[in-house]
Design a protein around this motif. Structure first.
Motif, short mmCIF file in Angstrom:
data_model
loop_
_atom_site.label_atom_id
_atom_site.label_comp_id
_atom_site.label_asym_id
_atom_site.label_seq_id
_atom_site.Cartn_x
_atom_site.Cartn_y
_atom_site.Cartn_z
N SER A 7 0.96 -0.77 0.23
CA SER A 7 -0.18 0.28 -0.24
C SER A 7 1.10 1.55 -0.26
CB SER A 7 -1.17 0.42 1.15
OG SER A 7 -0.30 -0.32 2.57
N GLY A 8 1.74 1.01 0.07
CA GLY A 8 3.15 2.14 -0.23
C GLY A 8 4.19 1.98 -0.34
N PHE A 9 5.56 2.26 0.27
CA PHE A 9 7.07 1.49 -0.73
C PHE A 9 7.46 1.39 0.98
CE2 PHE A 9 6.06 2.30 -5.14
CZ PHE A 9 5.53 2.65 -5.31
N TYR A 10 7.78 0.51 1.15
CA TYR A 10 8.88 0.28 1.87
C TYR A 10 10.39 0.07 2.15
CZ TYR A 10 3.56 -1.20 2.91
OH TYR A 10 2.64 -1.04 2.77
N TYR A 11 10.70 1.02 2.27
CA TYR A 11 11.85 0.74 2.72
C TYR A 11 13.03 -0.06 3.45
CZ TYR A 11 12.28 3.35 -1.69
OH TYR A 11 12.11 3.77 -3.23
N PHE A 12 12.11 -0.30 4.45
CA PHE A 12 12.69 -1.19 5.64
C PHE A 12 12.96 -2.71 5.35
CE2 PHE A 12 8.19 -1.56 7.66
CZ PHE A 12 7.65 -1.07 7.01
N SER A 13 13.80 -4.04 5.70
CA SER A 13 14.02 -4.53 5.10
C SER A 13 13.03 -5.60 6.09
CB SER A 13 14.80 -5.56 5.68
OG SER A 13 15.55 -5.56 6.94
N ALA A 14 12.49 -5.44 7.12
CA ALA A 14 11.78 -6.29 7.90
C ALA A 14 9.85 -6.65 7.85
CB ALA A 14 10.55 -5.43 9.68
N ALA A 15 9.53 -5.12 6.18
CA ALA A 15 8.30 -5.14 5.95
C ALA A 15 7.94 -6.36 4.89
CB ALA A 15 7.84 -4.40 5.04
N TRP A 16 9.35 -7.03 4.05
CA TRP A 16 8.91 -8.55 2.86
C TRP A 16 9.37 -9.68 4.00
CZ3 TRP A 16 8.74 -5.73 -1.36
CH2 TRP A 16 8.49 -4.49 -1.76
N ASP A 17 8.64 -10.27 3.27
CA ASP A 17 8.51 -11.96 3.71
C ASP A 17 9.17 -12.68 2.83
OD1 ASP A 17 5.06 -10.68 2.94
OD2 ASP A 17 6.21 -10.37 5.40
N TYR A 18 9.79 -12.03 1.53
CA TYR A 18 10.40 -13.00 0.78
C TYR A 18 11.83 -12.56 0.15
CZ TYR A 18 5.89 -15.84 1.12
OH TYR A 18 4.33 -16.18 1.61
N TRP A 19 12.58 -13.74 0.66
CA TRP A 19 13.79 -13.37 0.07
C TRP A 19 14.30 -14.06 -0.46
CZ3 TRP A 19 15.58 -8.40 0.96
CH2 TRP A 19 15.42 -7.57 2.21
N GLY A 20 15.58 -13.02 -2.16
CA GLY A 20 16.91 -14.07 -2.79
C GLY A 20 17.63 -15.19 -1.29
N GLN A 21 19.06 -14.82 -2.53
CA GLN A 21 20.39 -16.01 -1.97
C GLN A 21 20.66 -14.57 -1.80
OE1 GLN A 21 19.70 -16.57 -4.37
NE2 GLN A 21 21.11 -16.62 -6.02
N GLY A 22 20.87 -13.47 -2.62
CA GLY A 22 21.69 -12.07 -2.74
C GLY A 22 22.30 -12.52 -4.33
N THR A 23 23.34 -10.94 -5.20
CA THR A 23 24.51 -11.85 -5.44
C THR A 23 25.25 -10.19 -5.43
OG1 THR A 23 24.74 -11.40 -8.72
CG2 THR A 23 22.58 -10.11 -7.62
#
Length: 121
Positions: A99-115
């Motif tokens: 509903s907005g733009f969330y720049y804090f990581s705790a707001a996100w549920d799923y993550w990749g492994q990173g590159t």
């Protein structure tokens, strides 16, 4: 459970470009790119919401572009005019609805492994 897989990182000289990709196992998610440099907190870089609206951190505005190919279930981050301070591990993230733009990581549920992205001066 949503699965995310990033690719496209590498080493480049300052001023160069890279394009990161993130394949998503499901559609209709709000998506984002985050990055984390050694010794620093994970920070949001760019977000594309469920309606396709985009937002960027001030540090990358005008240089990075987030996009999504729904037919391929793939999220992209085009990075131009790279700077040494862009060096970090880059992660894609997903959540069901924004509903907005969330720049804090705790707001996100799923993550990749990173590159890893490394920019040399």
């Amino acid at each position: 459970q949503v699965q995310l897989a990033e690719s496209g990182g590498g080493s480049v000289q300052a001023g160069g470009s890279l394009r990161l990709s993130c394949v998503v196992s499901s559609d209709d998610y709000c998506m984002a790119w985050f990055r984390q440099a050694p010794g620093k907190e994970r920070e949001g870089v760019a977000i594309i919401n469920n309606l396709g609206s985009r937002d960027y951190a001030d540090s990358v505005k005008g240089r990075f572009t987030i996009s999504k190919d729904n037919a391929k279930n793939t999220l992209y981050l085009q990075m131009n005019s790279l700077k040494p301070e862009d060096t970090a591990m880059y992660y894609c993230a997903a959540r069901g609805w924004c509903s907005g733009f969330y720049y804090f990581s705790a707001a996100w549920d799923y993550w990749g492994q990173g590159t890893q992205v490394t920019v040399s001066s």
